[in-house]
Design a protein around this motif. Structure first.
Motif, PDB file in Angstrom:
ATOM      1  N   THR A  62       0.824  -1.200   0.000  1.00  0.00           N
ATOM      2  CA  THR A  62       0.000   0.000   0.000  1.00  0.00           C
ATOM      3  C   THR A  62       0.864   1.257   0.000  1.00  0.00           C
ATOM      4  O   THR A  62       1.711   1.446   0.873  1.00  0.00           O
ATOM      5  CB  THR A  62      -0.942   0.024   1.214  1.00  0.00           C
ATOM      6  OG1 THR A  62      -1.779  -1.126   1.169  1.00  0.00           O
ATOM      7  CG2 THR A  62      -1.810   1.272   1.209  1.00  0.00           C
ATOM      8  N   ASP A  76      -3.555  -1.141  -3.498  1.00  0.00           N
ATOM      9  CA  ASP A  76      -3.826  -2.399  -2.794  1.00  0.00           C
ATOM     10  C   ASP A  76      -4.469  -2.135  -1.430  1.00  0.00           C
ATOM     11  O   ASP A  76      -4.034  -2.645  -0.385  1.00  0.00           O
ATOM     12  CB  ASP A  76      -2.550  -3.237  -2.678  1.00  0.00           C
ATOM     13  CG  ASP A  76      -2.291  -4.023  -3.966  1.00  0.00           C
ATOM     14  OD1 ASP A  76      -2.737  -3.570  -5.043  1.00  0.00           O
ATOM     15  OD2 ASP A  76      -1.631  -5.070  -3.909  1.00  0.00           O
ATOM     16  N   ASN A  78      -6.649  -2.269   1.735  1.00  0.00           N
ATOM     17  CA  ASN A  78      -7.099  -3.477   2.430  1.00  0.00           C
ATOM     18  C   ASN A  78      -7.539  -3.157   3.848  1.00  0.00           C
ATOM     19  O   ASN A  78      -7.567  -1.990   4.255  1.00  0.00           O
ATOM     20  CB  ASN A  78      -5.976  -4.526   2.427  1.00  0.00           C
ATOM     21  CG  ASN A  78      -4.748  -4.048   3.162  1.00  0.00           C
ATOM     22  OD1 ASN A  78      -4.650  -4.179   4.378  1.00  0.00           O
ATOM     23  ND2 ASN A  78      -3.792  -3.465   2.435  1.00  0.00           N
ATOM     24  N   HIS A  99      -4.642  -7.427   0.318  1.00  0.00           N
ATOM     25  CA  HIS A  99      -4.552  -6.604  -0.889  1.00  0.00           C
ATOM     26  C   HIS A  99      -5.913  -6.097  -1.343  1.00  0.00           C
ATOM     27  O   HIS A  99      -6.014  -5.454  -2.379  1.00  0.00           O
ATOM     28  CB  HIS A  99      -3.883  -7.399  -2.015  1.00  0.00           C
ATOM     29  CG  HIS A  99      -2.466  -7.764  -1.707  1.00  0.00           C
ATOM     30  ND1 HIS A  99      -1.379  -7.036  -2.136  1.00  0.00           N
ATOM     31  CD2 HIS A  99      -1.947  -8.784  -0.970  1.00  0.00           C
ATOM     32  CE1 HIS A  99      -0.262  -7.594  -1.695  1.00  0.00           C
ATOM     33  NE2 HIS A  99      -0.583  -8.660  -0.976  1.00  0.00           N
ATOM     34  N   HIS A 170       0.342  -7.693  -7.158  1.00  0.00           N
ATOM     35  CA  HIS A 170       0.777  -9.024  -6.723  1.00  0.00           C
ATOM     36  C   HIS A 170       1.190  -9.815  -7.963  1.00  0.00           C
ATOM     37  O   HIS A 170       0.587 -10.849  -8.301  1.00  0.00           O
ATOM     38  CB  HIS A 170      -0.363  -9.716  -5.970  1.00  0.00           C
ATOM     39  CG  HIS A 170       0.092 -10.616  -4.879  1.00  0.00           C
ATOM     40  ND1 HIS A 170       0.463 -11.920  -5.090  1.00  0.00           N
ATOM     41  CD2 HIS A 170       0.242 -10.392  -3.551  1.00  0.00           C
ATOM     42  CE1 HIS A 170       0.799 -12.475  -3.940  1.00  0.00           C
ATOM     43  NE2 HIS A 170       0.674 -11.571  -2.988  1.00  0.00           N
ATOM     44  N   HIS A 220       6.494  -5.042  -0.448  1.00  0.00           N
ATOM     45  CA  HIS A 220       6.097  -6.440  -0.277  1.00  0.00           C
ATOM     46  C   HIS A 220       7.299  -7.324   0.028  1.00  0.00           C
ATOM     47  O   HIS A 220       7.505  -8.363  -0.582  1.00  0.00           O
ATOM     48  CB  HIS A 220       5.406  -6.917  -1.569  1.00  0.00           C
ATOM     49  CG  HIS A 220       4.427  -8.034  -1.355  1.00  0.00           C
ATOM     50  ND1 HIS A 220       4.767  -9.350  -1.497  1.00  0.00           N
ATOM     51  CD2 HIS A 220       3.122  -8.023  -1.017  1.00  0.00           C
ATOM     52  CE1 HIS A 220       3.712 -10.110  -1.271  1.00  0.00           C
ATOM     53  NE2 HIS A 220       2.695  -9.329  -0.962  1.00  0.00           N
TER      54      HIS A 220
END
Length: 267
Positions: A62, A76, A78, A99, A170, A220
């Motif tokens: 994010t 992303d 979430n 995500h 992703h 990530h």
């Protein structure tokens, strides 16, 4: 059944269907827990100049993207890691529950899922808000059973003036020529480096070579060890700058002369 009752029932079914696909995606990614959620401290920052954009690494995948015109985007988006302000636009992917959100803030003006909730094909987004344009490039993802979910996620492209930012999401596979054409020229790329839940690190190096962005910002990576392994692999290719703060202000004119990896603190 009256007209109003039928309308309410139809809306309920529509909302249920909209998030039916990601309901199966339970996050097994390490470190993805509610306590990772960012603090909601007020943001007090200097105004951006013309053609400038501010990137803040909130965590995981994010980022908060802010334009000079005041448009805010969360990538992303979430239910675990959220920026401390409500974005105008939220992009999401369904690979894991870290995500996407099943309960996005209702104040968000545009919620853009990187998959088609109806299951009829690829998601197609091309949204302009103020000085920002957002569009997506569909990609495939692996299912938990090892199959391929074609067009199951998206890379999102953010165009602000002459600056182009790509969030690879992703990403599970190398990029083909069609993906690269759809991305177009990329100035800043935000890319995953965990090397297991997403594309392996050697494959990600090849993606970065193909994208040819002037600024490359890793995300990530769950911890310093994974990030450092990637930086060791890339050390002969590009210089690395480590910043002390999770935010950076960039413009077309301020991009580095040579492609550079810029590491923002976070995980």
């Amino acid at each position: 059944m009256g007209i109003l009752s039928r309308a309410v029932t139809g809306l309920a079914l529509l909302l249920a269907a909209a998030f039916a696909s990601p309901a199966l995606a339970q996050s097994n990614e390490p470190g993805c827990r509610p306590e990772m959620a960012s603090s909601r401290l007020p943001i007090q920052r200097a105004n951006l100049g013309k053609d400038e954009v501010r990137l803040t690494f909130v965590g995981h995948a994010t980022f908060l993207i802010e334009t000079a015109g005041g448009v805010k985007v969360a990538t992303d988006y979430n239910d675990y890691v959220r920026p401390p302000v409500t974005p105008d636009i939220a992009t999401m992917n369904k690979a894991h529950s870290t995500h996407y959100s099943r309960a996005p803030d209702p104040a968000i003006k545009q919620v853009l899922p990187g998959w088609d909730p109806s299951g009829r094909g690829a998601a197609r987004h091309d949204v302009t808000m103020g000085d920002l344009r957002v569009r997506n490039v569909p990609t495939n993802i692996r299912t938990y059973g090892g199959d391929t979910d074609y067009d199951g996620n998206s890379m999102f492209v953010f165009e602000i003036g002459e600056l182009c930012i790509a969030h690879l999401g992703h990403l599970h596979h190398p990029l083909e020529s069609g993906h690269l054409r759809a991305l177009g020229r990329v100035d800043i790329v935000l890319f995953p480096v965990d090397g297991s839940y997403t594309l392996d690190q050697e494959g990600m190096l090849e993606v970065l070579k193909a994208v040819q962005a002037r600024v490359m910002i890793p995300m990530h990576f769950f911890g310093g060890g994974t990030l450092n392994r990637f930086l060791t692999r890339s050390q002969d290719l590009w210089p690395v700058e480590r910043r002390e703060r999770p935010e950076i202000v960039l413009s077309k004119a301020s991009l580095p002369a040579k492609p550079t990896i810029i590491v923002l603190p976070g995980h």
